[in-house]
Design an enzyme around this catalytic site. Sequence first.
Site, PDB file in Angstrom:
ATOM      1  NE  ARG A 120      -2.805   0.926   3.533  1.00  0.00           N
ATOM      2  CZ  ARG A 120      -3.282   1.153   4.171  1.00  0.00           C
ATOM      3  NH1 ARG A 120      -4.380   0.883   4.378  1.00  0.00           N
ATOM      4  NH2 ARG A 120      -2.891   2.530   5.095  1.00  0.00           N
TER       5      ARG A 120
ATOM      6  CB  THR B  58      -2.018   7.102  -3.077  1.00  0.00           C
ATOM      7  OG1 THR B  58      -1.415   5.822  -3.181  1.00  0.00           O
ATOM      8  CG2 THR B  58      -1.321   7.986  -3.671  1.00  0.00           C
TER       9      THR B  58
ATOM     10  CG  ASP C 105       2.534  -2.230   9.338  1.00  0.00           C
ATOM     11  OD1 ASP C 105       3.195  -3.565   9.033  1.00  0.00           O
ATOM     12  OD2 ASP C 105       2.886  -1.573   8.501  1.00  0.00           O
TER      13      ASP C 105
ATOM     14  CG  ASP D 111       6.773  -2.849   9.648  1.00  0.00           C
ATOM     15  OD1 ASP D 111       7.392  -2.960   9.042  1.00  0.00           O
ATOM     16  OD2 ASP D 111       5.793  -1.154   9.781  1.00  0.00           O
TER      17      ASP D 111
HETATM   18  C1  PRP Z   1      -1.058  -4.064   4.624  1.00  0.00           C
HETATM   19  C2  PRP Z   1      -1.926  -5.250   4.663  1.00  0.00           C
HETATM   20  C3  PRP Z   1      -2.999  -4.998   3.711  1.00  0.00           C
HETATM   21  C4  PRP Z   1      -3.105  -3.961   3.545  1.00  0.00           C
HETATM   22  C5  PRP Z   1      -4.540  -3.620   3.706  1.00  0.00           C
HETATM   23  O1  PRP Z   1       0.023  -4.477   3.404  1.00  0.00           O
HETATM   24  O2  PRP Z   1      -1.146  -5.993   5.207  1.00  0.00           O
HETATM   25  O3  PRP Z   1      -1.891  -5.728   2.412  1.00  0.00           O
HETATM   26  O4  PRP Z   1      -2.208  -3.521   4.283  1.00  0.00           O
HETATM   27  O5  PRP Z   1      -4.814  -2.213   3.751  1.00  0.00           O
HETATM   28  P1  PRP Z   1      -6.021  -1.698   2.922  1.00  0.00           P
HETATM   29  O6  PRP Z   1      -6.922  -2.974   2.603  1.00  0.00           O
HETATM   30  O7  PRP Z   1      -6.138  -0.326   2.824  1.00  0.00           O
HETATM   31  O8  PRP Z   1      -5.742  -2.143   0.997  1.00  0.00           O
HETATM   32  P2  PRP Z   1       1.063  -3.494   3.411  1.00  0.00           P
HETATM   33  O9  PRP Z   1       0.359  -2.338   2.319  1.00  0.00           O
HETATM   34  O10 PRP Z   1       1.587  -2.285   4.741  1.00  0.00           O
HETATM   35  O11 PRP Z   1       2.150  -3.831   2.892  1.00  0.00           O
HETATM   36  P3  PRP Z   1       3.423  -5.146   3.871  1.00  0.00           P
HETATM   37  O12 PRP Z   1       2.291  -6.326   4.296  1.00  0.00           O
HETATM   38  O13 PRP Z   1       3.993  -5.815   3.055  1.00  0.00           O
HETATM   39  O14 PRP Z   1       3.937  -4.194   5.175  1.00  0.00           O
HETATM   40  N1  URA Z   2      -1.896  -1.976   7.240  1.00  0.00           N
HETATM   41  C1  URA Z   2      -1.725  -2.698   8.422  1.00  0.00           C
HETATM   42  O1  URA Z   2      -0.726  -3.370   8.939  1.00  0.00           O
HETATM   43  N2  URA Z   2      -2.356  -2.633   9.340  1.00  0.00           N
HETATM   44  C2  URA Z   2      -3.624  -1.604   9.289  1.00  0.00           C
HETATM   45  O2  URA Z   2      -4.558  -1.262  10.413  1.00  0.00           O
HETATM   46  C3  URA Z   2      -3.398  -0.554   7.807  1.00  0.00           C
HETATM   47  C4  URA Z   2      -2.786  -1.769   6.980  1.00  0.00           C
END
Ligand code: PRP
Ligand code: URA
Length: 207
Positions: free
Chosen positions: A103, A107, A198, A201
């Site tokens: 994400r 944006t 997150d 993380d």
């Molecule tokens: C997080 C999560 C989802 C997304 C959710 O991933 O694991 O994939 O955000 O957000 P949304 O419903 O608003 O699209 P992130 O982009 O942080 O990537 P990561 O898992 O690599 O940390």
């Molecule tokens: N991605 C995450 O990991 N946590 C949130 O709360 C939203 C997006």
Amino acid sequence: MAVHIIDHPLVQHKLSIMRNKETSTIKFRELLKEISMLMGYEITKDFPLTYEEIETPLMKMNAPKIEGKKVVIAPILRAGLGMVEGLTTLIPSARVGHIGMYRDEETCLPVFYYYKMPKTKDRLVIVTDPMLATGGSAIDAITRLKNDGFTSIRMMSLVASPQGLKAVQEKHPDVDIYLASLDEGLNEKNYILPGLGDAGDRIFGTK
Ligand code: PRP
Ligand code: URA
């Protein structure tokens, strides 16, 4: 189609520990695996059975076995990876695809960087991602799977926001969604409240 909220006490208890900011990466990962197994029990509840004659040490019997095609687990990278092991423990024959997307921090829109799924399309796909925030990542991942020819798709997340859930349901009404919790909402950065922070993380210790 349907939203299934898995309110089993074990799931809820483990989720509460995961939400706690003091919970370590090791514990967080372990709990995510355990919850995924428990949720996997529910997501496979309607799998059809077939009967096969076997012989126990005492007699013959028609024994039930899961019928049908192999399941594909499709984690959305990175955080969805944390739910794979729990599911493959339950379904060892499952194939595992990968959907790479993150994400964008500004944006909040999903950006694709990798896609690899099995060639055979007539299988149930279980998309995994612990967080369903705005729903953008889930929506785009499912759209990509459908464009690739998959028709039977379920979504498994831990925590969703009401607006994210609504968005996915509106865009993909044919996809059943399995959750451990429907949370209160989103903050100004589109993080789920109360959420668990997150997820990527916390699973990989990258904060
Ligand atoms: C997080 C999560 C989802 C997304 C959710 O991933 O694991 O994939 O955000 O957000 P949304 O419903 O608003 O699209 P992130 O982009 O942080 O990537 P990561 O898992 O690599 O940390
Ligand atoms: N991605 C995450 O990991 N946590 C949130 O709360 C939203 C997006």
